[in-house]
Motif scaffolding. Structure first.
Motif, PDB file in Angstrom:
ATOM      1  N   GLU A 168       0.882  -1.225  -0.057  1.00 47.27           N
ATOM      2  CA  GLU A 168      -0.011  -0.016   0.016  1.00 47.27           C
ATOM      3  C   GLU A 168       0.914   1.236   0.083  1.00 47.27           C
ATOM      4  O   GLU A 168       0.784   2.263  -0.792  1.00 47.27           O
ATOM      5  CB  GLU A 168      -0.801  -0.167   1.374  1.00 47.27           C
ATOM      6  CG  GLU A 168      -1.901   0.880   1.288  1.00 47.27           C
ATOM      7  CD  GLU A 168      -1.522   2.460   1.577  1.00 47.27           C
ATOM      8  OE1 GLU A 168      -1.937   3.328   0.921  1.00 47.27           O
ATOM      9  OE2 GLU A 168      -0.829   2.443   2.718  1.00 47.27           O
ATOM     10  N   ASP A 194      -9.880  -6.432  -0.308  1.00 43.44           N
ATOM     11  CA  ASP A 194     -10.278  -5.326  -0.748  1.00 43.44           C
ATOM     12  C   ASP A 194     -10.709  -4.467   0.403  1.00 43.44           C
ATOM     13  O   ASP A 194     -10.271  -3.375   0.656  1.00 43.44           O
ATOM     14  CB  ASP A 194     -11.418  -5.316  -1.613  1.00 43.44           C
ATOM     15  CG  ASP A 194     -11.276  -5.652  -2.825  1.00 43.44           C
ATOM     16  OD1 ASP A 194      -9.833  -5.561  -3.192  1.00 43.44           O
ATOM     17  OD2 ASP A 194     -12.127  -5.941  -3.800  1.00 43.44           O
ATOM     18  N   MET A 244      -9.105  -1.192   2.017  1.00 47.97           N
ATOM     19  CA  MET A 244      -9.804  -0.111   2.297  1.00 47.97           C
ATOM     20  C   MET A 244      -9.544   0.655   3.295  1.00 47.97           C
ATOM     21  O   MET A 244      -9.348   2.012   3.846  1.00 47.97           O
ATOM     22  CB  MET A 244     -11.177  -0.036   1.998  1.00 47.97           C
ATOM     23  CG  MET A 244     -11.834   1.196   2.011  1.00 47.97           C
ATOM     24  SD  MET A 244     -13.931   0.955   2.064  1.00 47.97           S
ATOM     25  CE  MET A 244     -14.255   0.325   3.756  1.00 47.97           C
ATOM     26  N   ASN A 245      -9.622  -0.364   4.560  1.00 50.14           N
ATOM     27  CA  ASN A 245      -9.357   0.304   5.937  1.00 50.14           C
ATOM     28  C   ASN A 245      -8.013   0.933   6.087  1.00 50.14           C
ATOM     29  O   ASN A 245      -8.021   1.871   6.880  1.00 50.14           O
ATOM     30  CB  ASN A 245      -9.522  -1.154   6.797  1.00 50.14           C
ATOM     31  CG  ASN A 245     -10.984  -1.431   6.749  1.00 50.14           C
ATOM     32  OD1 ASN A 245     -11.978  -0.648   6.661  1.00 50.14           O
ATOM     33  ND2 ASN A 245     -11.295  -2.635   7.332  1.00 50.14           N
ATOM     34  N   LEU A 278      -8.623   5.327  -2.490  1.00 44.37           N
ATOM     35  CA  LEU A 278      -9.917   5.106  -1.759  1.00 44.37           C
ATOM     36  C   LEU A 278     -10.884   4.861  -2.770  1.00 44.37           C
ATOM     37  O   LEU A 278     -11.908   4.002  -2.697  1.00 44.37           O
ATOM     38  CB  LEU A 278     -10.236   6.294  -0.797  1.00 44.37           C
ATOM     39  CG  LEU A 278     -11.329   5.968   0.093  1.00 44.37           C
ATOM     40  CD1 LEU A 278     -11.487   4.518   0.644  1.00 44.37           C
ATOM     41  CD2 LEU A 278     -11.607   6.762   1.111  1.00 44.37           C
ATOM     42  N   VAL A 313     -10.587   1.298  -4.715  1.00 43.38           N
ATOM     43  CA  VAL A 313     -11.026   0.251  -3.895  1.00 43.38           C
ATOM     44  C   VAL A 313     -12.487   0.180  -3.412  1.00 43.38           C
ATOM     45  O   VAL A 313     -13.321  -0.661  -3.227  1.00 43.38           O
ATOM     46  CB  VAL A 313      -9.953  -0.317  -2.671  1.00 43.38           C
ATOM     47  CG1 VAL A 313     -10.105   0.803  -1.756  1.00 43.38           C
ATOM     48  CG2 VAL A 313     -10.267  -1.432  -2.412  1.00 43.38           C
ATOM     49  N   GLY A 314     -12.811   1.361  -3.144  1.00 43.27           N
ATOM     50  CA  GLY A 314     -14.195   1.671  -2.628  1.00 43.27           C
ATOM     51  C   GLY A 314     -15.515   1.372  -3.565  1.00 43.27           C
ATOM     52  O   GLY A 314     -16.426   0.866  -3.263  1.00 43.27           O
ATOM     53  N   GLY A 364     -17.547   7.594   2.150  1.00 46.19           N
ATOM     54  CA  GLY A 364     -16.951   6.449   1.701  1.00 46.19           C
ATOM     55  C   GLY A 364     -17.528   4.933   2.147  1.00 46.19           C
ATOM     56  O   GLY A 364     -18.435   5.038   3.276  1.00 46.19           O
ATOM     57  N   HIS A 411     -16.706   3.007   4.217  1.00 44.71           N
ATOM     58  CA  HIS A 411     -16.472   2.589   5.748  1.00 44.71           C
ATOM     59  C   HIS A 411     -17.829   3.450   6.468  1.00 44.71           C
ATOM     60  O   HIS A 411     -17.751   3.167   7.648  1.00 44.71           O
ATOM     61  CB  HIS A 411     -15.239   3.064   6.186  1.00 44.71           C
ATOM     62  CG  HIS A 411     -14.948   4.755   5.995  1.00 44.71           C
ATOM     63  ND1 HIS A 411     -14.857   5.121   4.683  1.00 44.71           N
ATOM     64  CD2 HIS A 411     -14.869   5.730   6.763  1.00 44.71           C
ATOM     65  CE1 HIS A 411     -14.646   6.599   4.700  1.00 44.71           C
ATOM     66  NE2 HIS A 411     -14.644   6.894   6.187  1.00 44.71           N
TER      67      HIS A 411
END
Lengths: 198, 363
Positions: A144, B149, B153-154, B179, B182-183, B252, B254
């Motif tokens: 990442e 994924d 994202m986290n 973001l 992947v979001g 997002g 989340h």
């Protein structure tokens, strides 16, 4: 015994050395020729005095400028950007790259307090804008943090004359598709190479 | 898949023992606090590497002890596996067939269990984070890539929040891009899964409740107007000012929500406690059905005291609506009627102070 325990504790702080390995090394050191231990101790205690960072690329060197940066026969149009000095030696060992390097000394990770200013990105941009480079190879780790760093450098260079490329990631050579993890496979599929135009 | 046996050592209050579970039905009876649910928890841990009751490894170790282990023999369609989990010096280690694994994700392909417990009520009436947890679990069961994924994202959200706290906005655009990429994938998977839920959940609920109620699940994404990465980037860019003020990513996946809707009204607001409990049970039933549909495998079902909450007729309807399974574990109180010796291959254990004995032994 306290002195053995201290030695084991000290060794186990080294990367990749767990308690068991540390014990094995400690007992080996106790039993071998004392001259070998003195030599090893000398090498360890003086290594930081002998090695410094290259003024140009930031890799390890014994002089002011490393051998790679001093070599005029290398490809002046290529620069490979890596996270750590040891990555230079890994790529050099492959024997397939003949350009120059730039070491960032890390990757962007705001959670660890590492932003662009903590890396040598400014020096990299300076080298690219004043040099003859036509391609920047972003050889950061496929993590990442590595991906973020690659995207950021690409973003900074979007209006420059150089092209940027990223090391391909995916299936290991000689590997078996059946045993490849899903993330690697997904990445390989996304980065697949065209074999024919028909 | 079938768990043939489970061996526990210093796990919660259970007496170290090897429990034979090589049967389709395993029923555990005993008073409260004797250790019935602990065996269900042990099975769940063997399947996922973590507990559904506690996040702390320490809680799983018997009081005054320093280490614990669980060993299960598992039979799948074509193979036999030994799964071992140990906690020693606060560190969890997991082994599949004597090889240590670094990511518990590797366990998911060995054996899957679905737990039905009182805590499931949180998936229906709890905070949005609890509801997301349930649907994320389901998505991870039916799509192996989803968990990667989600983890990605986290991590990106955490990094982006750190950027906002440090007020170094030069790299914010990079995290917007990451973001968004992947979001959108997560959002699309969540939409698809809710569509699948709605093909089963409303009818199942109606069948079991038999009161004509037909609740549906509504997915309420945080990025309401986003159908592609570019849309999501635009939304993130528009929220820069607010994000900077609160020093966190305010939009997002989340922050996604789920609602239960019946005839355009919020079902949970008007539902009785019984209906909410039933909704939680049916939600889990649907999860098991979707898992079977997606993978062709039958999960191990773990029903922890939940039948107690249903009247006899609802209980019968609920049991007949369950996904097909190779194995199910049930816990009951001593006076509760449970399965008679019937066509099922079953074994009944009496649980007392953490010890298991078959009913013949305890008589």
């Amino acid at each position: 015994m306290r002195s053995i325990d201290e030695l084991i504790r000290g060794l186990s702080r080294l990367p990749g050395v767990g308690n068991k390995s540390a014990s094995r090394i400690a007992y080996h050191l106790i039993q071998r020729d004392v001259r070998d231990n003195h030599l090893l101790g000398e090498l360890i205690s003086t290594i930081q005095d002998k090695i410094r960072l290259c003024d140009v690329c930031g890799s390890f060197t014994e002089g002011q400028i490393c051998d790679v940066c001093q070599d005029p026969h290398r490809d002046h149009t290529l620069i490979c950007v890596v996270e750590q000095p040891q990555d230079v030696f890994t790529i050099e060992a492959s024997g397939v790259y003949n350009g120059y390097y730039h070491v960032l000394h890390g990757a962007i990770s705001p959670l660890d307090g590492i932003g662009p200013d903590q890396l040598t990105i400014g020096q990299l941009i300076e080298r690219i804008t004043t040099g003859d480079f036509s391609e920047v190879i972003l050889a950061m780790n496929p993590t990442e943090e590595g991906d973020t760093t690659a995207m950021y450098i690409t973003h900074l260079l979007r209006s420059s004359r150089v092209t940027t490329s990223r090391l391909a990631s995916g299936l290991p050579v000689g590997g078996d598709l059946e045993y490849t993890d899903k993330v690697t496979l997904a990445r390989s599929l996304r980065g697949r190479i065209r074999m024919s135009d028909q | 898949m079938l768990i043939e046996s489970i061996q526990t050592y210093n796990f919660r209050n259970l007496t170290p023992s090897l429990v034979d579970t090589n049967h389709q039905h395993i029923t555990l009876t005993g008073d409260n606090g004797q250790g019935k649910s602990n065996l269900l928890e042990a099975v769940y841990i063997i399947c996922y590497g973590s507990s559904f009751r506690s996040r702390s490894h320490k809680q799983l170790i018997r009081f005054n002890e320093k280490e614990m282990s669980l060993i299960a023999q598992i039979r799948t369609q074509d193979r036999h596996h030994t799964v071992k989990l140990t906690i020693q010096d606060g560190k969890r280690r997991i082994y599949i067939d004597d090889t240590e694994i670094s990511d518990r994700k590797a366990l998911f392909s060995i054996c899957t269990s679905i737990i039905f417990s009182h805590e499931d009520m949180d998936f229906v009436q709890g905070a949005p984070a609890e509801q997301r947890r349930f649907f994320d679990q389901t998505n991870s069961l039916i799509n192996e890539r989803y968990i990667d994924d989600l983890r990605m994202m986290n991590m990106i959200v955490k990094q982006r929040n750190a950027v906002l706290r440090q007020k170094d906005h030069s790299i914010l655009a990079i995290y917007d891009q990451k973001l968004a990429e992947v979001g959108i994938q997560i959002q699309q998977q969540r939409e698809e899964t809710v569509r699948s839920f709605n093909e089963l959940f409303p009818d199942l609920f109606e069948t079991v409740s038999a009161d004509g109620i037909h609740p549906e699940i509504k997915y309420v994404p945080s990025w309401k107007q986003a159908s592609c990465v570019e849309d999501a980037i635009r939304i993130l860019q528009n929220s820069h000012e607010r994000d900077a003020k609160y020093e966190m990513t305010t939009t997002g996946p989340h922050r996604d929500k789920y609602q239960f809707i019946e005839h355009t009204r919020d079902f949970i607001e008007t539902a009785s406690t019984g209906q909410r409990r039933l909704a939680a049970l049916v939600l889990k039933s649907t999860q098991a059905l979707l898992y079977e549909q997606a993978t062709g495998n039958k999960p191990v079902l773990l029903l922890d005291d939940v039948l107690l909450e249903l009247d006899i007729k609802k209980r019968e309807r609920f049991l007949s609506s369950l996904a097909s399974y190779d194995q199910a574990f049930f816990t009951f109180l001593p006076d509760e009627s449970y399965f008679k010796k019937d066509s099922y291959d079953s074994i009944a254990y009496h649980v007392e102070r953490g010890s298991y004995s078959t009913h013949e032994e305890s008589c």
